[in-house]
Design an enzyme around this catalytic site. Structure first.
Site, PDB file in Angstrom:
ATOM      1  CD  GLU A   1      -4.484  -5.499   3.739  1.00  0.00           C
ATOM      2  OE1 GLU A   1      -5.180  -4.614   4.256  1.00  0.00           O
ATOM      3  OE2 GLU A   1      -3.244  -5.475   3.742  1.00  0.00           O
TER       4      GLU A   1
ATOM      5  CD  GLU B   1      -3.146  -0.842   2.119  1.00  0.00           C
ATOM      6  OE1 GLU B   1      -3.009  -0.006   3.021  1.00  0.00           O
ATOM      7  OE2 GLU B   1      -4.166  -1.510   1.971  1.00  0.00           O
TER       8      GLU B   1
HETATM    9  C1  BGP Z   1      -4.725  -1.737   5.223  1.00  0.00           C
HETATM   10  C2  BGP Z   1      -3.440  -2.290   5.758  1.00  0.00           C
HETATM   11  C3  BGP Z   1      -3.562  -3.277   6.849  1.00  0.00           C
HETATM   12  C4  BGP Z   1      -4.768  -3.064   7.719  1.00  0.00           C
HETATM   13  C5  BGP Z   1      -6.012  -2.636   7.037  1.00  0.00           C
HETATM   14  C6  BGP Z   1      -7.138  -2.160   7.932  1.00  0.00           C
HETATM   15  O1  BGP Z   1      -4.521  -0.418   4.845  1.00  0.00           O
HETATM   16  O2  BGP Z   1      -2.672  -2.877   4.738  1.00  0.00           O
HETATM   17  O3  BGP Z   1      -2.348  -3.360   7.507  1.00  0.00           O
HETATM   18  O4  BGP Z   1      -4.638  -2.958   9.020  1.00  0.00           O
HETATM   19  O5  BGP Z   1      -5.760  -1.613   6.114  1.00  0.00           O
HETATM   20  O6  BGP Z   1      -6.823  -0.896   8.441  1.00  0.00           O
HETATM   21  P1  BGP Z   1      -6.943  -0.545   9.970  1.00  0.00           P
HETATM   22  O7  BGP Z   1      -6.086  -1.504  10.673  1.00  0.00           O
HETATM   23  O8  BGP Z   1      -6.456   0.848  10.114  1.00  0.00           O
HETATM   24  O9  BGP Z   1      -8.387  -0.689  10.294  1.00  0.00           O
END
Ligand code: BGP
Length: 482
Positions: free
Chosen positions: A379, A166
């Site tokens: 994801e 990301e």
């Molecule tokens: C993405 C990342 C993850 C993750 C997810 C959810 O941006 O790659 O590492 O955690 O988002 O985000 P958050 O943890 O802030 O809810």
């Protein structure tokens, strides 16, 4: 139309090292920048640190067994650079690399394909201390040293590699994702400089996979939110295009065409945020081509016109720390280019992320039609408060609804010809959120801990665990049973 997903489709889920592993400064590992950033969040907001996280370091066998029970065909996880090379470079930490050998062997023994991410936000802190981390070009050669070692080590066991997680989100949330020394605070140019260094690192990793891994496939994992115009007024449509160029296209063009998107670059030059590019950089970027694109999709975004001369200043994305709807701290503003805003047509999570399954179908169709490269989801998921009931259950119907709708959207895109290799939602098990501690949960597997108390990190199957098991068993045809 066949209802089933292809036989070889990789159903699984994802995590990242610092968000699940724990053992942050034991077994030879030294601090990463995330260990430091999360300690700070603990002090400021009371969110858990990365010290124990979900304690996967000590539970990995149990976790792989649970993944197997769900029927996983793949597990996307990351390697912590600071576990392998505690000082970023120099001697390897034997115990650290052994952990990943054991994890990968355990996965393979259970017929679960490892999808390995080389870098997920957790630069060794030693490199921040040495030369300010990703801000310095020096990091590129140290990344190469690390990546070469890891890729070479696992070249016969790992086919799918994702490079850097990301970059677009790193640019947006720079201080959450990178440790930024005080003297650079407020300097927006470093966002794009860091990204440029990451593009070089990404290209090097792609070349290394092509060189070292027989039949290896490599791509970046991009955080991708399509940007819709707030209204059909031409100025808003134009603003959405500008935002798409700066947030999305700027990365895709690098990965697939080897150059920076012109419109975005002109805006960055105009505002003094453009990266410094050295001779040879763009040639290297071109050579590091991608075989696929890994997409992290959670939400879509919305933009409206932001005319110049109205006294607005450049600001980047806000964040909702409270977990109460509507408490987003602000929206990105790029005067003369666009201003982000809430989409009135979509419901949101408690952390103000718009819920939009159609957005997934839209980006699949859009990206595939433009680049014709296979895609995978690395994801996708719903951050929510889960309740552990007295009889030890977690009824996460809302998560099932979210995932079901997104799987349907993915299938629709596939029915229109989009090639999708894998679906690895976030997350296999509950873990430390990047911005909201452990109370914001994503997993199929509940991890019994709170922000204040790590307890034993016991694993408990949620309702979504059993639901996903049926989805996988039925090759995606049974999305309803629980
Ligand atoms: C993405 C990342 C993850 C993750 C997810 C959810 O941006 O790659 O590492 O955690 O988002 O985000 P958050 O943890 O802030 O809810």
């Amino acid at each position: 139309m066949d209802n089933k997903f292809p036989k070889e489709f990789l159903w699984g889920a994802a995590t990242s090292a610092y968000q699940v592993e724990g053992a942050a400064t034991t077994h030879g590992k030294k601090l990463s920048q995330q260990d430091v950033i999360n300690k700070d969040s603990y002090e400021k907001f009371g969110f858990a640190t990365a010290e124990i996280a979900s304690d996967e370091y000590h539970h990995y066998k149990e976790d792989v067994a649970l993944m197997k029970e769900m029927g996983f065909k793949a597990y996307r996880f990351s390697i912590a650079w600071s576990r392998v090379f505690p000082d970023g470079t120099g001697p390897v930490n034997e115990e650290g690399i052994q952990y990943y050998r054991d994890l990968i062997d355990e996965l393979k023994a259970n017929d679960i394909e490892p999808i390995v991410t080389l870098y997920h936000y957790d630069l060794p802190m030693a490199l921040v201390d040495k030369y300010d981390g990703w801000i310095s070009r020096e990091v590129v050669k140290d990344f190469e040293y690390y990546a070469r070692y890891v890729i070479n080590e696992f070249k016969d066991k790992v086919k799918y590699w994702t490079t850097i997680n990301e970059q677009s989100i790193i640019v947006q949330f720079i201080e959450q994702k990178c440790y930024i020394p005080e003297k650079y605070k407020g300097n927006n140019q470093i966002r794009y400089q860091i990204n440029h260094h990451m593009n070089l690192a990404h290209a090097i990793a792609c070349k290394l996979v092509h060189e070292l891994v027989p039949n290896g496939l490599v791509g970046a994992a991009i955080g991708y939110a399509p940007v819709y115009p707030l209204t059909s007024k031409p100025e808003d449509v134009m603003a959405a295009q500008n935002a798409n160029d700066l947030h999305n296209q700027y990365y895709l063009d690098i990965y697939f065409k080897g150059h920076y998107t012109k419109s975005a670059m002109i805006y960055l030059e105009k505002t003094g945020m453009a990266p410094k590019i050295e001779p040879g950089d763009m040639e290297l970027i071109k050579e590091g081509y991608s075989d696929f694109l890994a997409l992290n999709y959670y939400a879509s975004e919305c933009a409206k016109a932001c005319p110049e001369g109205e006294g607005k200043e450049i600001c980047f994305a806000g964040v909702n720390r409270s977990g109460k709807k509507g408490e987003m701290s602000g929206y990105e503003t790029q005067p003369g280019f666009f201003e982000m805003c809430k989409n009135p047509n979509l419901d949101t999570t408690d952390w103000d992320w718009a819920i939009d399954p159609t957005g997934l179908e839209y980006i699949f169709r859009d990206i595939y039609c433009r680049y014709e490269k296979p895609l995978m989801i690395t994801e996708n998921g719903l951050g929510a408060y889960d309740e552990l009931t007295e009889d030890g259950k977690i009824h996460d119907e809302y998560r099932i609804d979210y995932l079901r709708a997104h799987i349907k959207a993915m299938k629709k895109a596939m029915d229109y010809g989009v090639e999708v290799l894998a679906y690895c939602p976030w997350s296999a098990l509950d873990l430390l959120s990047t911005s909201n501690g452990v109370k914001k949960r994503y997993g199929f597997i509940y991890v019994d801990r709170t922000d204040d108390d790590p307890k034993e990190c016991a694993r408990i199957r949620k309702d979504s665990f059993y639901w996903y098991q049926k989805v996988i068993q039925s090759q995606g045809t049974d999305l309803e049973s629980k």
